[in-house]
Design an enzyme around this catalytic site. Structure first.
Site, PDB file in Angstrom:
ATOM      1  N   SER A  10     -11.568  13.072  10.063  1.00 33.61           N
ATOM      2  CA  SER A  10     -10.927  12.467  11.232  1.00 33.61           C
ATOM      3  C   SER A  10     -10.713  13.547  12.283  1.00 33.61           C
ATOM      4  O   SER A  10     -10.492  14.713  11.955  1.00 33.61           O
ATOM      5  CB  SER A  10      -9.576  11.858  10.832  1.00 33.61           C
ATOM      6  OG  SER A  10      -8.868  11.428  11.970  1.00 33.61           O
ATOM      7  N   ASP A  78     -10.019   4.481   6.006  1.00 32.50           N
ATOM      8  CA  ASP A  78     -10.313   3.376   6.904  1.00 32.50           C
ATOM      9  C   ASP A  78      -9.209   2.363   6.683  1.00 32.50           C
ATOM     10  O   ASP A  78      -8.885   2.030   5.534  1.00 32.50           O
ATOM     11  CB  ASP A  78     -11.684   2.757   6.623  1.00 32.50           C
ATOM     12  CG  ASP A  78     -12.167   1.920   7.809  1.00 32.50           C
ATOM     13  OD1 ASP A  78     -12.227   2.462   8.921  1.00 32.50           O
ATOM     14  OD2 ASP A  78     -12.466   0.734   7.620  1.00 32.50           O
ATOM     15  N   SER A  79      -8.607   1.952   7.742  1.00 30.24           N
ATOM     16  CA  SER A  79      -7.444   1.079   7.604  1.00 30.24           C
ATOM     17  C   SER A  79      -7.399   0.060   8.720  1.00 30.24           C
ATOM     18  O   SER A  79      -8.081   0.202   9.737  1.00 30.24           O
ATOM     19  CB  SER A  79      -6.152   1.915   7.605  1.00 30.24           C
ATOM     20  OG  SER A  79      -6.078   2.737   8.755  1.00 30.24           O
ATOM     21  N   HIS A 187       1.109   1.491   4.443  1.00 31.04           N
ATOM     22  CA  HIS A 187      -0.122   1.410   3.664  1.00 31.04           C
ATOM     23  C   HIS A 187      -0.752   2.782   3.463  1.00 31.04           C
ATOM     24  O   HIS A 187      -1.265   3.097   2.398  1.00 31.04           O
ATOM     25  CB  HIS A 187      -1.112   0.482   4.368  1.00 31.04           C
ATOM     26  CG  HIS A 187      -1.343   0.821   5.818  1.00 31.04           C
ATOM     27  ND1 HIS A 187      -0.313   0.956   6.742  1.00 31.04           N
ATOM     28  CD2 HIS A 187      -2.493   1.065   6.515  1.00 31.04           C
ATOM     29  CE1 HIS A 187      -0.818   1.259   7.915  1.00 31.04           C
ATOM     30  NE2 HIS A 187      -2.128   1.341   7.806  1.00 31.04           N
ATOM     31  N   ARG A 188      -0.676   3.616   4.512  1.00 30.53           N
ATOM     32  CA  ARG A 188      -1.248   4.954   4.418  1.00 30.53           C
ATOM     33  C   ARG A 188      -0.439   5.828   3.465  1.00 30.53           C
ATOM     34  O   ARG A 188      -0.990   6.645   2.724  1.00 30.53           O
ATOM     35  CB  ARG A 188      -1.324   5.584   5.818  1.00 30.53           C
ATOM     36  CG  ARG A 188      -2.217   6.810   5.886  1.00 30.53           C
ATOM     37  CD  ARG A 188      -2.512   7.211   7.310  1.00 30.53           C
ATOM     38  NE  ARG A 188      -3.478   6.306   7.931  1.00 30.53           N
ATOM     39  CZ  ARG A 188      -3.199   5.497   8.945  1.00 30.53           C
ATOM     40  NH1 ARG A 188      -1.995   5.466   9.455  1.00 30.53           N
ATOM     41  NH2 ARG A 188      -4.127   4.717   9.448  1.00 30.53           N
TER      42      ARG A 188
END
Length: 204
Positions: A10, A78-79, A187-188
């Protein structure tokens, strides 16, 4: 102390800092520290085409592209946001849902859910982390956070869909939370916790 360098596929320095904090916090090891390098740190400028059909596939595409070029242990995320009423949309297209910026994405989402009652506005954030350890070794973990899409924005923190993603246990949107609060439930954060537990199997 053992210091391991892992590339995070990233160029987002905010994400890099967040991942460094989350992963090291969950290592549960006094003799191990992971240094996260961004694409900028290693001078990687190649374009990566994310043409997968799932979060996992896109994360793998990014991680393998960087590993193949650098031969360094690399992971990618990837989210996105998945809304039940919209059959999982915007999903893997979350960042480019409207073709515009975060504001445009939110406006499109709210328009599509207009007049919908709260019980039908359920959604979840999802994150997949894929790690390429070596030519023959790789693994994938994921995290998920359930919530409700509000009918209007609330809060000034965060990014993306955070101002409309309401997390019931905290009675707040992600954009109303501090970074410390969000990093407990997001979530991360969930994916990073699983990543930290898994990666030590390969580097100890």
């Amino acid at each position: 102390m053992k210091n391991i360098k892992i590339v995070f596929a990233s160029g987002n320095e905010h994400k890099k800092s967040e991942m460094k904090l989350l992963i090291n916090k969950n290592l549960n090891s006094d003799d191990l520290k992971i240094e996260i390098l961004s694409l900028k740190d290693i001078g990687f400028t190649d374009e990566i085409i994310e043409n997968g059909k799932t979060f996992e596939e896109n994360a793998e595409i990014k991680a393998r592209a960087v590993f193949d070029k650098t031969d360094m242990m690399c992971f990618a995320d990837d989210s996105g946001l998945c809304v039940d009423y919209l059959n999982g949309a915007p999903g893997i297209y979350s960042a480019r849902y409207s073709g515009g910026d975060d504001e445009a994405n939110i406006n499109k989402l709210l328009d599509e859910l207009k007049s919908l009652p709260n019980e039908k506005r359920t959604a979840h954030f999802y994150c997949a982390l894929y790690c390429v350890v070596s030519k023959d070794e790789s693994f994938c973990v994921s995290g998920k956070c359930e919530g409700i899409i509000l009918s209007s924005k609330n809060g000034a923190n965060g990014f993306g869909y955070d101002p409309v993603f309401y997390y019931p246990p905290m009675f707040k949107t992600f954009a109303q939370m501090t970074s410390d609060e969000k990093n407990k439930f997001s979530h991360r954060a969930m994916a990073a916790e699983q990543f930290a537990k898994k990666v030590v199997e390969y580097i100890k």
